[in-house]
Design a protein around this motif. Structure first.
Motif, PDB file in Angstrom:
ATOM      1  N   ASP A   1       0.958  -1.562  -0.280  1.00  0.00           N
ATOM      2  CA  ASP A   1       0.123  -0.096   0.367  1.00  0.00           C
ATOM      3  C   ASP A   1       1.362   1.219  -0.196  1.00  0.00           C
ATOM      4  O   ASP A   1       2.202   1.163   0.699  1.00  0.00           O
ATOM      5  CB  ASP A   1      -1.230  -0.359   1.222  1.00  0.00           C
ATOM      6  N   HIS A   2       0.064   2.509  -0.791  1.00  0.00           N
ATOM      7  CA  HIS A   2       1.132   3.715  -0.806  1.00  0.00           C
ATOM      8  C   HIS A   2       1.636   4.049   0.525  1.00  0.00           C
ATOM      9  O   HIS A   2       2.587   5.258   0.535  1.00  0.00           O
ATOM     10  CB  HIS A   2       0.230   4.622  -1.657  1.00  0.00           C
ATOM     11  N   SER A   3       1.652   3.830   1.627  1.00  0.00           N
ATOM     12  CA  SER A   3       1.618   4.526   2.748  1.00  0.00           C
ATOM     13  C   SER A   3       2.929   4.128   2.999  1.00  0.00           C
ATOM     14  O   SER A   3       4.206   4.571   3.703  1.00  0.00           O
ATOM     15  CB  SER A   3       0.741   3.991   4.242  1.00  0.00           C
ATOM     16  N   LEU A   4       3.616   3.209   2.567  1.00  0.00           N
ATOM     17  CA  LEU A   4       4.986   2.687   2.564  1.00  0.00           C
ATOM     18  C   LEU A   4       6.194   4.053   2.016  1.00  0.00           C
ATOM     19  O   LEU A   4       7.790   3.598   1.903  1.00  0.00           O
ATOM     20  CB  LEU A   4       5.229   1.896   1.856  1.00  0.00           C
ATOM     21  N   THR A   5       5.536   4.675   1.421  1.00  0.00           N
ATOM     22  CA  THR A   5       6.062   5.992   0.267  1.00  0.00           C
ATOM     23  C   THR A   5       6.607   6.672   1.365  1.00  0.00           C
ATOM     24  O   THR A   5       7.598   6.982   1.782  1.00  0.00           O
ATOM     25  CB  THR A   5       5.587   5.966  -0.468  1.00  0.00           C
ATOM     26  N   ALA A   6       5.877   6.630   2.726  1.00  0.00           N
ATOM     27  CA  ALA A   6       6.605   7.812   3.479  1.00  0.00           C
ATOM     28  C   ALA A   6       7.493   7.322   4.278  1.00  0.00           C
ATOM     29  O   ALA A   6       8.624   7.759   4.439  1.00  0.00           O
ATOM     30  CB  ALA A   6       5.357   8.391   4.448  1.00  0.00           C
ATOM     31  N   SER A   7       7.905   6.175   4.619  1.00  0.00           N
ATOM     32  CA  SER A   7       9.046   5.631   5.375  1.00  0.00           C
ATOM     33  C   SER A   7      10.047   5.667   4.227  1.00  0.00           C
ATOM     34  O   SER A   7      11.273   5.551   4.939  1.00  0.00           O
ATOM     35  CB  SER A   7       8.810   4.453   5.242  1.00  0.00           C
ATOM     36  N   ILE A   8      10.006   5.335   2.859  1.00  0.00           N
ATOM     37  CA  ILE A   8      10.841   5.204   2.032  1.00  0.00           C
ATOM     38  C   ILE A   8      11.760   6.756   1.797  1.00  0.00           C
ATOM     39  O   ILE A   8      12.304   6.585   2.358  1.00  0.00           O
ATOM     40  CB  ILE A   8      10.264   4.779   0.924  1.00  0.00           C
ATOM     41  N   ILE A   9      10.596   7.902   1.534  1.00  0.00           N
ATOM     42  CA  ILE A   9      10.776   9.634   2.423  1.00  0.00           C
ATOM     43  C   ILE A   9      12.123   9.910   3.137  1.00  0.00           C
ATOM     44  O   ILE A   9      12.326  10.618   2.966  1.00  0.00           O
ATOM     45  CB  ILE A   9       9.999  10.171   1.473  1.00  0.00           C
TER      46      ILE A   9
ATOM     47  N   VAL B   1       1.479  11.936   1.358  1.00  0.00           N
ATOM     48  CA  VAL B   1       2.151  13.309   0.773  1.00  0.00           C
ATOM     49  C   VAL B   1       2.187  13.882   2.419  1.00  0.00           C
ATOM     50  O   VAL B   1       3.154  15.056   2.500  1.00  0.00           O
ATOM     51  CB  VAL B   1       1.497  14.271  -0.045  1.00  0.00           C
ATOM     52  N   TYR B   2       1.644  14.337   3.295  1.00  0.00           N
ATOM     53  CA  TYR B   2       1.182  14.871   4.310  1.00  0.00           C
ATOM     54  C   TYR B   2       2.667  14.689   5.343  1.00  0.00           C
ATOM     55  O   TYR B   2       3.316  15.581   6.470  1.00  0.00           O
ATOM     56  CB  TYR B   2      -0.244  15.202   5.657  1.00  0.00           C
ATOM     57  N   ASP B   3       2.284  13.254   5.810  1.00  0.00           N
ATOM     58  CA  ASP B   3       3.695  12.383   5.916  1.00  0.00           C
ATOM     59  C   ASP B   3       4.654  13.086   5.932  1.00  0.00           C
ATOM     60  O   ASP B   3       5.857  13.312   6.437  1.00  0.00           O
ATOM     61  CB  ASP B   3       3.166  11.184   6.256  1.00  0.00           C
ATOM     62  N   CYS B   4       5.214  12.674   4.678  1.00  0.00           N
ATOM     63  CA  CYS B   4       6.012  13.442   3.960  1.00  0.00           C
ATOM     64  C   CYS B   4       6.613  14.329   3.631  1.00  0.00           C
ATOM     65  O   CYS B   4       8.000  15.352   3.897  1.00  0.00           O
ATOM     66  CB  CYS B   4       6.226  12.663   2.134  1.00  0.00           C
ATOM     67  N   LEU B   5       5.749  15.877   4.150  1.00  0.00           N
ATOM     68  CA  LEU B   5       5.729  17.103   4.376  1.00  0.00           C
ATOM     69  C   LEU B   5       7.393  17.214   5.160  1.00  0.00           C
ATOM     70  O   LEU B   5       8.220  18.406   4.749  1.00  0.00           O
ATOM     71  CB  LEU B   5       4.855  17.817   5.306  1.00  0.00           C
ATOM     72  N   PRO B   6       8.429  16.846   6.225  1.00  0.00           N
ATOM     73  CA  PRO B   6       9.068  17.488   6.613  1.00  0.00           C
ATOM     74  C   PRO B   6      10.914  16.957   5.597  1.00  0.00           C
ATOM     75  O   PRO B   6      11.465  17.606   5.866  1.00  0.00           O
ATOM     76  CB  PRO B   6       9.392  16.420   7.946  1.00  0.00           C
TER      77      PRO B   6
END
Length: 272
Positions: A86-94, A127-132
């Motif tokens: 699922d796409h939430s994995l992207t936040a951890s990678i970023i 995307v919000y989780d990736c903001l930092p």
């Protein structure tokens, strides 16, 4: 470097099964895109006329191992190509890449902005989780056509540029490519949700939305954006249980091969 993450634990979709995608995409790729000549295996040629033979598949890892694995990959100068999940994995990678490379230009292919802030740490808040870790002003969303009001407000608040399928059709992808390249920076990460593609071409996704991109347009955009190098890419939200003759898995595999045939590798980070 190919990495599978068979995890859909942060998905709220009614369609389940994205955890099966990494292995299914590999299987279909090997079945349909590998040729044997003189007892030697090789991948099919891409639209660029190039074959991609130097690919290392790390296998599948857990969500918990993302920070350790991606830190090592970054220092080794490899380009991680992740298959979810699922796409939430992207936040951890970023998060892992952003800590080492600085602010990232996120190129987000998706039917949905995934920019909710009232609920966090799931596939709708990526995307919000990736903001930092990203630079919103040099980030873009492509294929968006199903935003919620809260997401529209966040897009406007943080200044991320959006290109809908209608924008691309109206202005033409040459103009859109120019606009995207003038916007994004050097530290590019591409996140590709297969639901950015119209379900006529990619029915096997967790949240299909009509009136999406066609595969050729998406491929041209992807290759144009990544040709000067990227930090990494992920391919998310393929849902094999809802596919038709594995067409979505095969398309996902081909999109990855098209990228790998042209992308440059970012330089290895020095050891401190």
């Amino acid at each position: 470097m190919i990495i599978g993450i068979s995890d859909e634990s942060h998905s709220h979709s009614l369609r389940k099964g994205t955890s099966e995608a990494p292995d299914r995409i590999r299987k279909i790729s090997r079945t349909r895109d590998v040729y044997v000549e003189n007892n030697k295996e090789s991948l099919a040629y891409t639209n660029s006329g190039k074959a991609q033979s130097k690919i290392f598949d790390l296998g599948n890892i857990s969500r918990e191992n993302i920070p350790l694995v991606y830190e090592r990959i970054t220092y080794d100068g490899k380009v991680p190509i992740t298959i979810g999940g699922d796409h939430s994995l992207t936040a951890s990678i970023i998060q892992g890449l952003g800590n080492k490379r600085g602010p990232i230009s996120l190129v987000y292919f998706d039917a949905h902005p995934d920019f909710l802030s009232s609920t966090r740490n799931f596939y709708g808040s990526v995307v919000y989780d990736c903001l930092p870790y990203i630079d919103p002003k040099s980030s873009v969303m492509i294929g968006i056509r199903s935003p919620e009001l809260e997401e529209i407000e966040n897009i406007q608040k943080y200044g991320i540029t959006v290109f809908s399928p209608a924008d691309i059709q109206y202005y033409g992808f040459k103009q859109v490519i120019e606009d995207i390249l003038s916007k994004i920076g050097k530290n590019i990460y591409v996140s590709f949700d297969m639901d950015c593609i119209d379900p006529a071409f990619a029915p096997g996704v967790s949240v299909p939305v009509p009136m999406g991109l066609n595969p050729i347009t998406a491929s041209i955009l992807l290759k144009s954006i990544t040709q000067d190098g990227i930090l990494g890419m992920d391919m998310m939200e393929v849902c094999p249980k809802f596919d038709i003759q594995d067409n979505t898995s095969h398309l996902a595999s081909r999109m990855i091969c098209e990228l790998l045939s042209s992308v440059k590798v970012k330089p290895k980070l020095p050891n401190f």
